[in-house]
Design a protein around this motif. Structure first.
Motif, PDB file in Angstrom:
ATOM      1  N   PRO A   2       0.749  -1.189  -0.099  1.00  0.00           N
ATOM      2  CA  PRO A   2       0.032   0.087  -0.012  1.00  0.00           C
ATOM      3  C   PRO A   2       0.822   1.379   0.056  1.00  0.00           C
ATOM      4  O   PRO A   2       1.914   1.400   0.666  1.00  0.00           O
ATOM      5  N   LEU A   3       0.441   2.196  -0.698  1.00  0.00           N
ATOM      6  CA  LEU A   3       1.097   3.560  -0.935  1.00  0.00           C
ATOM      7  C   LEU A   3      -0.012   4.590  -0.787  1.00  0.00           C
ATOM      8  O   LEU A   3      -0.413   4.989  -1.602  1.00  0.00           O
ATOM      9  N   GLY A   4      -0.438   4.703   0.603  1.00  0.00           N
ATOM     10  CA  GLY A   4      -1.644   5.828   0.845  1.00  0.00           C
ATOM     11  C   GLY A   4      -2.817   5.112   0.058  1.00  0.00           C
ATOM     12  O   GLY A   4      -3.335   3.851   0.466  1.00  0.00           O
ATOM     13  N   ARG A   5      -3.517   5.738  -0.891  1.00  0.00           N
ATOM     14  CA  ARG A   5      -4.787   5.139  -1.387  1.00  0.00           C
ATOM     15  C   ARG A   5      -4.405   4.369  -2.497  1.00  0.00           C
ATOM     16  O   ARG A   5      -5.177   3.619  -3.022  1.00  0.00           O
ATOM     17  N   ALA A   6      -2.969   4.421  -3.151  1.00  0.00           N
ATOM     18  CA  ALA A   6      -2.404   3.604  -4.339  1.00  0.00           C
ATOM     19  C   ALA A   6      -2.030   2.264  -3.770  1.00  0.00           C
ATOM     20  O   ALA A   6      -1.753   2.376  -2.531  1.00  0.00           O
ATOM     21  N   VAL A   7      -1.737   1.429  -4.495  1.00  0.00           N
ATOM     22  CA  VAL A   7      -1.396  -0.004  -4.183  1.00  0.00           C
ATOM     23  C   VAL A   7      -0.286  -0.379  -5.379  1.00  0.00           C
ATOM     24  O   VAL A   7      -0.228  -0.050  -6.521  1.00  0.00           O
ATOM     25  N   VAL A   8       0.811  -0.926  -4.942  1.00  0.00           N
ATOM     26  CA  VAL A   8       1.879  -1.475  -5.884  1.00  0.00           C
ATOM     27  C   VAL A   8       1.654  -2.920  -5.900  1.00  0.00           C
ATOM     28  O   VAL A   8       1.751  -3.468  -4.617  1.00  0.00           O
ATOM     29  N   ALA A   9       1.149  -3.682  -6.616  1.00  0.00           N
ATOM     30  CA  ALA A   9       1.093  -5.124  -6.839  1.00  0.00           C
ATOM     31  C   ALA A   9       2.500  -5.873  -7.673  1.00  0.00           C
ATOM     32  O   ALA A   9       2.580  -5.351  -8.649  1.00  0.00           O
ATOM     33  N   LEU A  10       2.930  -7.004  -7.036  1.00  0.00           N
ATOM     34  CA  LEU A  10       3.875  -7.700  -7.672  1.00  0.00           C
ATOM     35  C   LEU A  10       3.231  -9.172  -7.986  1.00  0.00           C
ATOM     36  O   LEU A  10       2.833  -9.773  -6.882  1.00  0.00           O
ATOM     37  N   PRO A  19      -6.779   5.092  -7.177  1.00  0.00           N
ATOM     38  CA  PRO A  19      -8.233   5.440  -7.567  1.00  0.00           C
ATOM     39  C   PRO A  19      -8.088   6.831  -8.482  1.00  0.00           C
ATOM     40  O   PRO A  19      -7.485   7.466  -8.233  1.00  0.00           O
ATOM     41  N   LEU A  20      -9.418   6.799  -9.334  1.00  0.00           N
ATOM     42  CA  LEU A  20      -9.635   7.763  -9.987  1.00  0.00           C
ATOM     43  C   LEU A  20     -10.638   8.757  -9.709  1.00  0.00           C
ATOM     44  O   LEU A  20     -10.828   9.925 -10.314  1.00  0.00           O
ATOM     45  N   GLY A  21     -11.563   8.362  -8.849  1.00  0.00           N
ATOM     46  CA  GLY A  21     -12.625   9.212  -8.406  1.00  0.00           C
ATOM     47  C   GLY A  21     -13.941   8.535  -8.980  1.00  0.00           C
ATOM     48  O   GLY A  21     -14.073   7.184  -9.211  1.00  0.00           O
ATOM     49  N   ARG A  22     -15.017   9.140  -8.807  1.00  0.00           N
ATOM     50  CA  ARG A  22     -16.299   8.514  -9.283  1.00  0.00           C
ATOM     51  C   ARG A  22     -16.842   9.314 -10.586  1.00  0.00           C
ATOM     52  O   ARG A  22     -16.706  10.279 -10.850  1.00  0.00           O
ATOM     53  N   TRP A  23     -17.448   8.393 -11.441  1.00  0.00           N
ATOM     54  CA  TRP A  23     -18.276   9.057 -12.582  1.00  0.00           C
ATOM     55  C   TRP A  23     -19.417   8.292 -12.649  1.00  0.00           C
ATOM     56  O   TRP A  23     -19.290   7.165 -12.709  1.00  0.00           O
ATOM     57  N   ASP A  28     -17.257   3.969  -9.129  1.00  0.00           N
ATOM     58  CA  ASP A  28     -15.983   4.022  -8.501  1.00  0.00           C
ATOM     59  C   ASP A  28     -14.793   3.660  -9.517  1.00  0.00           C
ATOM     60  O   ASP A  28     -15.126   2.266  -9.979  1.00  0.00           O
ATOM     61  N   LEU A  29     -14.106   4.560  -9.935  1.00  0.00           N
ATOM     62  CA  LEU A  29     -13.082   4.100 -10.920  1.00  0.00           C
ATOM     63  C   LEU A  29     -11.411   4.034 -10.528  1.00  0.00           C
ATOM     64  O   LEU A  29     -11.194   4.839  -9.720  1.00  0.00           O
ATOM     65  N   GLY A  83       1.610  -1.135 -20.200  1.00  0.00           N
ATOM     66  CA  GLY A  83       0.480  -0.664 -20.404  1.00  0.00           C
ATOM     67  C   GLY A  83      -0.385  -0.113 -19.465  1.00  0.00           C
ATOM     68  O   GLY A  83       0.098   0.388 -18.407  1.00  0.00           O
ATOM     69  N   LEU A  84      -1.680   0.585 -19.773  1.00  0.00           N
ATOM     70  CA  LEU A  84      -2.644   1.096 -19.030  1.00  0.00           C
ATOM     71  C   LEU A  84      -3.912   0.457 -18.834  1.00  0.00           C
ATOM     72  O   LEU A  84      -4.173  -0.315 -19.767  1.00  0.00           O
ATOM     73  N   GLY A  85      -4.674   0.612 -17.783  1.00  0.00           N
ATOM     74  CA  GLY A  85      -6.006  -0.072 -17.357  1.00  0.00           C
ATOM     75  C   GLY A  85      -6.778   0.780 -16.841  1.00  0.00           C
ATOM     76  O   GLY A  85      -6.484   1.886 -16.147  1.00  0.00           O
ATOM     77  N   LEU A  86      -8.178   0.591 -16.965  1.00  0.00           N
ATOM     78  CA  LEU A  86      -9.007   0.851 -16.345  1.00  0.00           C
ATOM     79  C   LEU A  86      -9.986  -0.075 -15.363  1.00  0.00           C
ATOM     80  O   LEU A  86     -10.184  -1.000 -15.924  1.00  0.00           O
ATOM     81  N   ARG A  87     -10.357   0.617 -14.140  1.00  0.00           N
ATOM     82  CA  ARG A  87     -11.044  -0.507 -13.342  1.00  0.00           C
ATOM     83  C   ARG A  87     -12.338   0.318 -12.916  1.00  0.00           C
ATOM     84  O   ARG A  87     -12.316   1.193 -12.433  1.00  0.00           O
ATOM     85  N   VAL A  88     -13.404  -0.501 -12.953  1.00  0.00           N
ATOM     86  CA  VAL A  88     -14.789  -0.180 -12.581  1.00  0.00           C
ATOM     87  C   VAL A  88     -15.195  -1.067 -11.541  1.00  0.00           C
ATOM     88  O   VAL A  88     -15.448  -2.182 -11.780  1.00  0.00           O
ATOM     89  N   ALA A  89     -15.337  -0.366 -10.276  1.00  0.00           N
ATOM     90  CA  ALA A  89     -15.773  -1.214  -9.138  1.00  0.00           C
ATOM     91  C   ALA A  89     -17.220  -1.906  -9.513  1.00  0.00           C
ATOM     92  O   ALA A  89     -18.005  -1.103  -9.757  1.00  0.00           O
ATOM     93  N   THR A  90     -17.467  -3.154  -9.041  1.00  0.00           N
ATOM     94  CA  THR A  90     -18.788  -3.895  -8.916  1.00  0.00           C
ATOM     95  C   THR A  90     -18.770  -4.632  -7.698  1.00  0.00           C
ATOM     96  O   THR A  90     -17.888  -4.842  -7.010  1.00  0.00           O
ATOM     97  N   LEU A  91     -19.954  -5.208  -7.493  1.00  0.00           N
ATOM     98  CA  LEU A  91     -20.491  -5.837  -6.093  1.00  0.00           C
ATOM     99  C   LEU A  91     -19.544  -7.218  -6.189  1.00  0.00           C
ATOM    100  O   LEU A  91     -19.253  -7.857  -5.106  1.00  0.00           O
ATOM    101  N   ILE A  92     -19.086  -7.838  -7.568  1.00  0.00           N
ATOM    102  CA  ILE A  92     -18.514  -9.019  -7.369  1.00  0.00           C
ATOM    103  C   ILE A  92     -16.988  -8.822  -8.006  1.00  0.00           C
ATOM    104  O   ILE A  92     -16.342  -9.750  -8.227  1.00  0.00           O
ATOM    105  N   GLY A  93     -16.591  -7.501  -7.863  1.00  0.00           N
ATOM    106  CA  GLY A  93     -15.074  -7.276  -8.240  1.00  0.00           C
ATOM    107  C   GLY A  93     -14.927  -6.440  -9.250  1.00  0.00           C
ATOM    108  O   GLY A  93     -15.968  -6.240 -10.138  1.00  0.00           O
TER     109      GLY A  93
END
Length: 168
Positions: A13-21, A87-91, A95-96, A124-134
């Protein structure tokens, strides 16, 4: 023989961000059926390749004489990756999150052919959209090296993935 593999992953964890390996290494000692061999590439592996396309292949020819590649899997695999998630915020009430990644890997026909100093690399780059199942994941990977004739999926340098849940 049978496949032997080791998978590991960690998050920092890096504050609200995360580095995953993540890292995966596998080898087959002896003969195994094609269905049990290693296949690389895809949304949960080396994202510079379509699903299962980072694998040993043979080139065949169709009835019209057009060449096509047939993947048959390998006896050794290495797959490494690093991902920065923020996190990118809400749209529109959603939650993005955004992701930047670097993936490396290879799958070889024999265990002895695996060369950790000569991996296929993609970023590369990616976008995440939060849902109830992941999260719904949308990733675009760009291959940095080893494109062209004789390489798996050699005529492509981009891969696009849509999936559900974290890659690791």
């Amino acid at each position: 023989g049978s496949p032997v593999s080791v998978d590991t992953f960690d998050t920092l964890p890096l504050g609200r961000a995360v580095v995953a390996l993540r890292a995966r290494l596998g080898a087959i000692l002896g003969d195994v059926p094609t269905s049990q061999r290693f296949y690389g590439g895809g949304a949960n592996g080396q994202r510079g390749f379509p699903e299962r396309q980072l694998s040993p292949f043979v080139t065949g020819y169709g009835t019209t004489g057009d060449p096509y590649d047939v993947v048959y899997g390998g006896a050794a695999q290495v797959d490494v990756g690093a991902e920065f998630r923020a996190p990118l915020g809400r749209w529109l009430g959603l939650d993005l999150g955004g992701v930047a990644f670097l993936d490396g890997g290879d799958v070889t026909a024999t265990a002895g052919a695996l060369d950790l100093g000569h991996l296929h690399w993609a970023t590369g780059l990616g976008l995440r959209v939060a849902t109830l199942i992941g999260p719904i994941r949308i990733d675009v990977g760009h291959r940095l090296n080893r494109t062209g004739a004789g390489e798996p999926n050699g005529d492509e340098s981009f891969a696009f993935h849509v999936s559900l849940g974290e890659a690791y």
